[in-house]
Design a protein around this motif. Sequence first.
Motif: not given
Length: 456
Positions: A26-30, A117-120, A222-227
């Motif tokens: 899951k790509p992170n988004v900033i 949020k619905t994608k974790g 949050n480096k180990d989880e999608p954010f």
Amino acid sequence: MKFVISILTVFLSYTGALSAQKTTAKPNVIIFFTDDQGYQDVGVFGSPLIKTPNLDNMAANGIKFTDFYAASSICSPSRAALLTGSYPPRVGVPKVLWPNLPGGLNNQELTIADMLKTKGYNTACIGKWHLGDEAQYLPTKQGFDSYYGIPFSNDMSVNPKSKVSEDILFREGMTIDSLREEKWRGRRVPLMRQDEVIEYPVDQSTLTKRYTEEAVSFIKENKDEPFFLYVAQTMPHVPLYASPDFKGKSARGLYGDVIEELDWSMGEILKTLESLNLDENTLVVFTSDNGPWTKKGEEGGSALPLRGHKFETLEGGMRVPMIAQWKGKIKPGSVTDKVASTMDLLPTIAYLTDAEVSDKPMDGKNIWPLLSGNEKANSPYEKEGFYYYKESTLEAVRKGDWKLRITKDCVALYNLKEDISENTNVAAANPKIVKKLQKMMTEFDADLKANQHQYN
């Protein structure tokens, strides 16, 4: 209509070869969103005096959009459009919102944060909110796990009804009694964490630095989880403030100091991603909420070569700088002149994350084909046009190179390819084009107003 992933994402490697493989992570988004930064106020967009090495490097490593638009030329509507993927009147935020007054972005709207949020995803909003300062409208009620920032523009005042932290820091002689007074104290604004005021008035000279520190901490945590990280910078909205490390350093005065500190902030975020090996799984977008406040003179920015400024539907009010980077997914050094907008970010992110969007009408389109360098991709506004609203009034439409703008003073037609500065009104010589575009405006506006979002 729910957004459905129906085709594989097209990825463009550094060699230009196409791959049909879709990322499994899951790509992170900033999203890095500045306030009142003009079209020209980045080195790669032509600034003659302001140095922005980090943004310039971001463009060298990613893509630059020359024809990218905010959906409004003022703060609150522009932010509503970014987060919901719709024109501001459609989601009920056509005007600037003020402290201690009712109204805000309805929390039944699906924001980018709600969607992810619905994608974790873990989600954070840092910086200026300006979509309602009552508890029901704050970021923590709009899909964000955490909020740190000021709830509106930095020239406003405090809402005397605000929830206050037990260990609030009062500055400049303020007290709980003075905070509770129904007295307008312009430029004295509160700093909030979650839904509580933690500092009043905030030291604005530290805001950019503190936002950056908060953003870096969030990424590391949050480096180990999608954010999803939404960094909505307070600057360069007037009044301008820069930290001691940047104040007095730019050749463009205080405004330049502020932009160069924002560039540093972007650089710290990018450096953090690289150090944590997250840059290959993170889409980073930089843009501004609207054009510059040129009436502020030296404290305002520049939209050159565009004409116009904040508050207007001329190009200078709504065309903004945009740069996106995603190592390995966006071809370095790319440039596109295809029309796109902040509204397109939500559906694009939905596409990349397999997330569903609302079944309510939405105006944004998936622009991943443009971002990923598909040479055959067209602007999503090529056929239906991009519309320029001034609050609830539709004033202009762009279709291809043509832009029709209708105000109480005149009907003006411009060919933006030949006349980017909107200096020559060619309406009289092109009556058929005027008629066609005017018909498009009338029909679109009627449809939008008939399909504004409704809430329970």
